[in-house]
Write a protein that holds these residues in place. Structure first.
Motif, mmCIF file in Angstrom:
data_model
loop_
_atom_site.group_PDB
_atom_site.id
_atom_site.type_symbol
_atom_site.label_atom_id
_atom_site.label_comp_id
_atom_site.label_asym_id
_atom_site.label_seq_id
_atom_site.Cartn_x
_atom_site.Cartn_y
_atom_site.Cartn_z
ATOM 1 N N LEU A 120 28.620 -63.242 -91.203
ATOM 2 C CA LEU A 120 27.706 -62.452 -92.180
ATOM 3 C C LEU A 120 26.529 -63.462 -92.409
ATOM 4 N N VAL A 144 19.287 -62.733 -100.446
ATOM 5 C CA VAL A 144 18.637 -62.971 -101.978
ATOM 6 C C VAL A 144 17.776 -64.096 -101.626
ATOM 7 N N ARG A 159 26.318 -76.589 -104.611
ATOM 8 C CA ARG A 159 26.733 -75.355 -104.089
ATOM 9 C C ARG A 159 26.963 -74.417 -105.635
ATOM 10 N N SER A 183 32.715 -68.073 -100.053
ATOM 11 C CA SER A 183 32.241 -68.915 -98.780
ATOM 12 C C SER A 183 32.539 -68.466 -97.510
ATOM 13 N N TYR A 188 35.725 -74.505 -98.002
ATOM 14 C CA TYR A 188 35.548 -74.171 -99.367
ATOM 15 C C TYR A 188 36.014 -72.881 -99.761
ATOM 16 N N TYR A 200 30.005 -65.348 -114.747
ATOM 17 C CA TYR A 200 30.248 -65.850 -113.570
ATOM 18 C C TYR A 200 31.711 -66.760 -113.604
ATOM 19 N N ARG A 202 34.507 -68.127 -111.804
ATOM 20 C CA ARG A 202 35.079 -68.923 -110.493
ATOM 21 C C ARG A 202 36.564 -68.363 -110.264
HETATM 22 N N1 WAQ Z 1 21.692 -63.823 -100.156
HETATM 23 C C1 WAQ Z 1 22.607 -62.924 -99.855
HETATM 24 N N2 WAQ Z 1 23.946 -63.401 -99.415
HETATM 25 C C2 WAQ Z 1 24.040 -64.546 -99.145
HETATM 26 C C3 WAQ Z 1 22.929 -65.550 -99.531
HETATM 27 C C4 WAQ Z 1 21.743 -65.021 -100.033
HETATM 28 N N3 WAQ Z 1 20.865 -65.777 -100.379
HETATM 29 N N4 WAQ Z 1 23.646 -66.909 -99.270
HETATM 30 C C5 WAQ Z 1 24.768 -66.693 -98.799
HETATM 31 N N5 WAQ Z 1 25.266 -65.309 -98.718
HETATM 32 C C6 WAQ Z 1 26.342 -64.796 -98.087
HETATM 33 C C7 WAQ Z 1 26.478 -64.933 -96.562
HETATM 34 O O1 WAQ Z 1 27.126 -64.038 -96.236
HETATM 35 C C8 WAQ Z 1 27.369 -66.134 -96.537
HETATM 36 O O2 WAQ Z 1 28.085 -65.913 -95.362
HETATM 37 C C9 WAQ Z 1 28.030 -65.885 -97.881
HETATM 38 O O3 WAQ Z 1 27.339 -65.394 -98.738
HETATM 39 C C10 WAQ Z 1 28.759 -67.393 -98.177
HETATM 40 O O4 WAQ Z 1 27.382 -68.279 -98.485
HETATM 41 O O5 WAQ Z 1 32.516 -73.015 -106.844
HETATM 42 O O6 WAQ Z 1 29.152 -71.436 -100.908
HETATM 43 O O7 WAQ Z 1 26.647 -70.198 -98.851
HETATM 44 O O8 WAQ Z 1 31.406 -71.802 -108.272
HETATM 45 O O9 WAQ Z 1 28.855 -70.352 -97.612
HETATM 46 C C11 WAQ Z 1 30.721 -69.706 -104.406
HETATM 47 C C12 WAQ Z 1 31.894 -70.566 -105.590
HETATM 48 C C13 WAQ Z 1 30.343 -70.378 -103.154
HETATM 49 C C14 WAQ Z 1 30.701 -71.750 -106.138
HETATM 50 C C15 WAQ Z 1 29.489 -69.645 -102.482
HETATM 51 O O10 WAQ Z 1 28.429 -69.525 -100.235
HETATM 52 C C16 WAQ Z 1 31.584 -72.469 -107.172
HETATM 53 C C17 WAQ Z 1 28.927 -70.226 -100.895
HETATM 54 P P1 WAQ Z 1 27.845 -69.639 -99.182
#
Ligand code: WAQ
Ligand code: MG
Ligand code: MG
Ligand code: MG
Length: 243
Positions: A120, A144, A159, A183, A188, A200, A202
Motif C-alpha cells: 500500500l 499526504v 521516523r 509501518s 518496525y 498521537y 504510540r
Molecule cells: N500519506 C499517506 N499514507 C502514507 C504516507 C503518506 N505520506 N506515508 C506512508 N503512508 C502509508 C503507506 O500505506 C505506507 O505503506 C504505510 O503508511 C507505512 O508507512 O514510533 O514508519 O513510512 O512513533 O512505513 C509509525 C510509528 C511509523 C512511529 C509509521 O510508516 C513511532 C511508518 P511508513
C-alpha cells in the motif's frame, strides 16, 4: 518575508515477481531553494537504504508552492503504550479508536486491511461508522504530501518526526475522526492511533517483526466532503511549528 518554498517528494519501487511493482519507500518534505539539494540527498538515502527492498525506480518531484497557502499548526502530544503481545496492542488500539466513535465493524475492516496489505503506497479512507472505503485509489491510496516541520532540528528521530507531522496534518481536518497506522517496514512494529483529542498515541507491538504488512487508515465522519478532504491531504502545504 519568507523565501519561496518547494514541495519535494520521493517514491521508490522495486520490480517484484509476486507483486509487480512493489512499494519500497516514499517521502515528502518542504524546503526553501537552498534546502532542495540536502532534502533530495536525504530522500535519495531513504530510498536507497531500505529494509523493504532494493529500489529499481526512484522518482523525485520538486514543485514550487505559494507561501500564502502554507498553514501552520502545532504537533499532537505524544504518549506511548507498550504491551506484551500483538493481541493486546490491537485490543488497546481498538479500545481507543472505539472511544472516539469508530464502530466495531469499521475497526474489523481496518485491521483486516492493514494486516492483509503488503503493498500500500498511501492511506485508505474509511467511513468511521459503516467501514465503507471512500477513496477509489486502490493500492495507491491517498498520499499526504506537502508536509514538514518548520524547523527540522526538532528532537525526534526521522521516523517519528515524519509520522507525527503527518498525523498532525490529518488530525487538523474537521472530517477526520481518527487515524490508525503501522509501518509496512519489516523491522518496525510500533504504530499509533491519533486524533485531535487523543493526540498521537504510540502503540507497540502492532505486528510481528519481519512482516511487511502495514499502512494507514483515515476514519472520517459522515459529513466528509471527499474532494475537499483529499485536496487538503495532498495539496495544502502544512508546516508543523514547535510553539
Ligand atoms: N500519506 C499517506 N499514507 C502514507 C504516507 C503518506 N505520506 N506515508 C506512508 N503512508 C502509508 C503507506 O500505506 C505506507 O505503506 C504505510 O503508511 C507505512 O508507512 O514510533 O514508519 O513510512 O512513533 O512505513 C509509525 C510509528 C511509523 C512511529 C509509521 O510508516 C513511532 C511508518 P511508513
Ligand atoms: Mg513514511
Ligand atoms: Mg530486488
Ligand atoms: Mg514504509
Amino acid at each position: 518575508m519568507l523565501e519561496t518554498c518547494y514541495s519535494i517528494r520521493m517514491r521508490a519501487a522495486e520490480r517484484s515477481p509476486e507483486l509487480g511493482e512493489k512499494h519500497v519507500s516514499g517521502g515528502e518534505r518542504i524546503g526553501s531553494k537552498s534546502q532542495i539539494e540536502p532534502i533530495v540527498t536525504q530522500l535519495l538515502n531513504k530510498a536507497s537504504n531500505h529494509t523493504r527492498g532494493d529500489a529499481d525506480f526512484i522518482q523525485i518531484t520538486v514543485e514550487k508552492i505559494s507561501n500564502d497557502q502554507i498553514r501552520y499548526m502545532l504537533p499532537l502530544e505524544i504518549t506511548t503504550v507498550e504491551t506484551t503481545s500483538i493481541r493486546k496492542a490491537h485490543g488497546e488500539a481498538r479500545r481507543i479508536l472505539a472511544s472516539v466513535g469508530v464502530s466495531e465493524h469499521a475497526l474489523d475492516v481496518a485491521f483486516q486491511l492493514l494486516s492483509g496489505n503488503q503493498n500500500l503506497r498511501g492511506a485508505i479512507i474509511l467511513n468511521s461508522k459503516t467501514g465503507i472505503r471512500l477513496d477509489e485509489r486502490g493500492l495507491k491510496g491517498v498520499r499526504v504530501s506537502r508536509i514538514d516541520w518548520q524547523d527540522v532540528s526538532v528532537n525526534l528521530n526521522e521516523r517519528v518526526r515524519e509520522a507525527l507531522a503527518l498525523a498532525s496534518k490529518v488530525a487538523n481536518s474537521p472530517f477526520t475522526i481518527a487515524e490508525l497506522c503501522w509501518s509496512d517496514d519489516p523491522d518496525y512494529v510500533t504504530g499509533y492511533v491519533s486524533n485531535h483529542d487523543l493526540g498521537y498515541v504510540r502503540i507497540s507491538p502492532l505486528k510481528k517483526e519481519g512482516c511487511e504488512s502495514g499502512g494507514r487508515i483515515f476514519f472520517v465522519s459522515d459529513e466528509v466532503e471527499l474532494e475537499t478532504y483529499i485536496n487538503y491531504l495532498e495539496i495544502v502545504p502544512v508546516l508543523i511549528r514547535r510553539d
